[in-house]
Structures are given as C-alpha cells and as structure tokens.
Design a protein around this motif. Structure first.
Motif: not given
Length: 444
Positions: A205-207, A196-199, A209-220, A188-194
């Motif tokens: 992006l890692a957050v 942003d540092s690389d780190i 990816d983690i959210y996508h993995s949690r969605l996959k577990e929910r669908q499974r 909810r608080d993540i916003d991609f802006v120009e």
C-alpha cells in the motif's frame, strides 16, 4: 465619434494597448487612419500623444465604448452584459441577488427586463445572431491575441514543431515521454493476494501511495505548462521578445516563481514591470531635458535633433582619428576602408581595427618607485620588471625557484620553468630567456 466596442465583460479578454501593453478598459481609442489590423490605445497613452511606426498623434480617431442602449433605452450595453452574468452566477429567479450583484438596478427592474427581452421575446435570438455576425464581419482581419488557455497546435509526429513542443499530444493532453516516465515500473511486480502478511500488505500500500504522489507531481507540472502557455514554446518566445531587454531579463529571472501564482497574475506582474520601466525611461528623458534647460515639447524636439547631430559629428571625429592611426599600417588601413564600405551600405560592423604591427596597444611600463624589493635588483632586472609589469618581490621568488631547480637538475627547460611559475606564459618566457642570458641558470 463613439463606436461599438466588442462585447467582452472580462477586461483580460480585451486586446492589449499598443502603447503600454496594459489591458484596455472602456472607453479606449481606435485610430481611424491606421490598419488593418486596427491600432488600439488606452486613454492614458492617447493623452500623452503616443506614436508608433506610421501612427501619428494627429491622426483621426474613434472612441470605442459599450455605453449605448441595445434592447431598452434605459439599459446600456454594459448593464445588459452584467445582467446576463449575474443571472448565470446567481441562478434564474434569485432577483434580489442579481440586483445586489448589478448594483445599478433594482430587483423589479432586473426581473421585468429579463422576462421581457430574454424570455418572452421570440426575436431576441435572431437579434443576437445579427449582432454576432456584424461583429465577426467587422473584426474579420483583426489578429487574435494569444491566451494561455489557447489550444496548442497539432503538428505532425516527429516534425520540427513537434520536437519544439517536447512531444506533446494535444488530443490526449499527454507527452510522448512524461515526467518521471518510469514511475509505473515499481508497480509491475506488485500483486495483492489473500495470504499476504500485514507488514507485506502495508508495504504494498505504501508503494501505491508513493506512485499516486508521483502521478500528482506529473499532473501538477503539466498543468503549469498548459496554464502558462509553455507548450507552444516558439509562440511564447515571440511574445517575450516584444518586451525591452531589461524586462526580458526580468521575465527570465521570475520564471521560476511563475508556478507559485496563476498565469494571469504572473502576466499582470510582468506588464506592470514593463510599465514601470517605460515610466522610468520617460522620467529620465524628461530630467535630461530639464537639465539641458528645455521646458517645452517643441524645444525637446529641437534638442533631440541637435543631440543626433552632435553624435554624428562625434562619430566623424572618431573615424578621422582611426584613419590617422591607420595611415602607417597598410593592413589596418585596408580594414578601415572595408569598415567604411560596410557602413555606407547600411551594415553596422562591430569588428575593431587592429594594427598588424602592434596587434593591441601595449600597457605602459610598471613604476617600481616605493615597491618592496626594488633595492635588491640591478638595472637590467629593474628594466625587465618594468617591461613585463612584475613586482620585484614576485620576480625574486621566481628567480630563486628557477635557480634552485636548475642547480638541482643541472639545467632547465622552458616547459619545466612554466610548470614552476604559474603566470602568463609570455612573461615566463621573458624571465627564462633573461636568466639564461645573464648566466643565472643554464639551458638543458
């Protein structure tokens, strides 16, 4: 007499056999005297004379099969269905592949028959419609078997059935409260802006990816619930109750592994275990007949009748023994009369008869012969150890502990004795009273 069997190519779409619960394979047997709904059994159950409730092995029967012509005398109904499935799988025009899949007809036969009866025949659609209507009218009162892919019911919100389904909404294929219901909060608080540092960009992006993995577990998890028919829990429990108690326990133990295989494979495993249980039960019964010297089915029926008669006689003797034991106790005798009245009315009571005087049968006195420490006890102490069933070594330890505590405090209460001796409270009271009576300790 052969009869038309339902047009189903998949054996798992057939209704289960009433005898062994296996999927019916053509040809199978339909009882002509039972129904509706019709009673269907496989050939194996038919040959061993399966009987169920009002169904008897001498009833009239019909052989259900699809081995008959429909459109062409040289093509059976099973081959017609196989041709349509092969065309659906291989595609129209690939007649060599269709013939290879059918195995019973050549390439030319498949092409000629399909073009004649399914493409250039304007009456075929009406023929199929009349066949379908006749089958629907024939099976109008037949119960529809449950399949894992059935659409779940759509109960009203906040009803009892809705709560049983854990708030599942069939129209959306979602639950009111999903697994890992607050997974979206991390985004909810993540916003991609120009700027942003690389780190920081990589962390965001890692957050994601983690959210996508949690969605996959929910669908499974939702897929497992839907594939195995677990959403409609009440219907699932009703289906499980048709198994014997031993198979129900196996279902409970194997439920954790159901997610590793598909619903069909899991159901086939449970059905095979049910058949195995029934076979073992039947073998055990036949072994009992053989040990009793019975070698014919007529003798087995006589043996079963005599066995039931012997069991009834045994129960009568047990009832007489209970009555003789209760004659000296009015309360226990009254309980026995109530239990007999319940048995006569068809109720099977499980409450044992308890004597008001004894409450329960006392254990025999402990034999102290050869036990270490017996020679250190006097006659009264030996009698105490025998009555409370306490070995002499333990009694001497408890006696020493209570005497030391009594001399230290100048007296001892029963509650203090119970904190020192971690045994049955009734035994502690008897030891405490005995030591006070004999003057070993003083009461506080």
């Amino acid at each position: 007499m052969d009869r038309l069997a339902p047009f189903v190519s998949d054996p798992f779409d057939q209704p289960p056999c009433r005898g062994c619960s296996s999927y019916l394979m053509e040809p199978y047997i339909k009882c002509a005297d039972c129904g509706p709904p019709p009673l269907l059994i496989c050939l194996q159950c038919f040959t061993r004379g399966f009987e169920y409730k009002k169904h008897q092995s001498d009833h009239s029967y019909e052989i259900m099969t699809s081995d008959f012509p429909i459109l062409d005398p040289n093509w059976r109904a099973q081959e017609e269905m196989a041709l349509l499935e092969a065309v659906m799988d291989c595609g129209f025009g690939n007649w060599q592949d269709v013939a290879n899949q059918m195995r019973t007809k050549s390439k030319e036969d498949c092409e000629k028959h399909y073009m004649k009866h399914f493409v250039n025949n304007p009456l075929f659609s009406s023929t199929l419609l009349s066949l379908k209507q006749s089958e629907e009218s024939k099976d109008l009162d037949t119960a529809i078997t449950f399949r894992p892919s059935d659409e779940p019911p759509r109960p009203a919100f906040d009803s009892a059935l809705s709560r049983d389904m854990a708030g599942y909404m069939p129209a959306r294929a979602d639950f009111v409260e999903e697994f890992d219901n607050y997974a979206e909060w991390d985004l909810r608080d993540i916003d991609f802006v120009e700027d942003d540092s690389d780190i920081l960009h990589a962390l965001k992006l890692a957050v994601v990816d983690i959210y996508h993995s949690r969605l996959k577990e929910r669908q499974r998890r939702k897929k497992i619930l839907r594939d195995h028919g677990l959403i409609n829990l009440r219907k699932f429990q009703i289906l499980e109750r048709r198994y014997p108690k031993e198979v129900q326990d196996l279902c409970e133990a194997m439920r954790h592994f159901a997610r590793l295989v598909g619903p069909t494979e899991h159901d086939k495993f449970i059905e095979s275990q049910t058949l195995d249980f029934e076979l073992r039960k039947e073998i055990k019964r036949l072994q009992e007949y053989r040990l009793a010297g019975v070698f014919t089915f007529r003798g087995a029926r006589v043996y079963d009748c005599l066995k039931v008669h012997r069991e009834e006689e045994r129960l009568k003797r047990c009832m007489l023994t209970d009555l003789l034991q209760c004659l000296q106790d009015s309360t226990a005798c009254q309980q026995w009369l109530h239990r007999q009245a319940a048995i006569d009315s068809g109720i099977n009571p499980v409450t044992p008869i308890l004597s008001s005087a004894a409450g329960r049968r006392n254990a025999p006195p402990l034999n102290l012969t050869g036990l270490p420490g017996t020679e250190k006890l006097n006659d009264k102490e030996k009698e105490l150890c025998q009555m409370v069933r306490l070995v002499p070594g333990a009694y001497l330890e408890y006696k020493s502990a209570l005497m030391n505590e009594s001399s230290r405090l100048g007296g001892l209460k029963l509650a203090q004795a119970r904190t020192l001796i971690k045994i049955d409270v009734n035994k502690t009271r008897k030891i405490y009273d005995f030591l006070i009576r004999e003057g070993y300790i003083t009461k506080a």
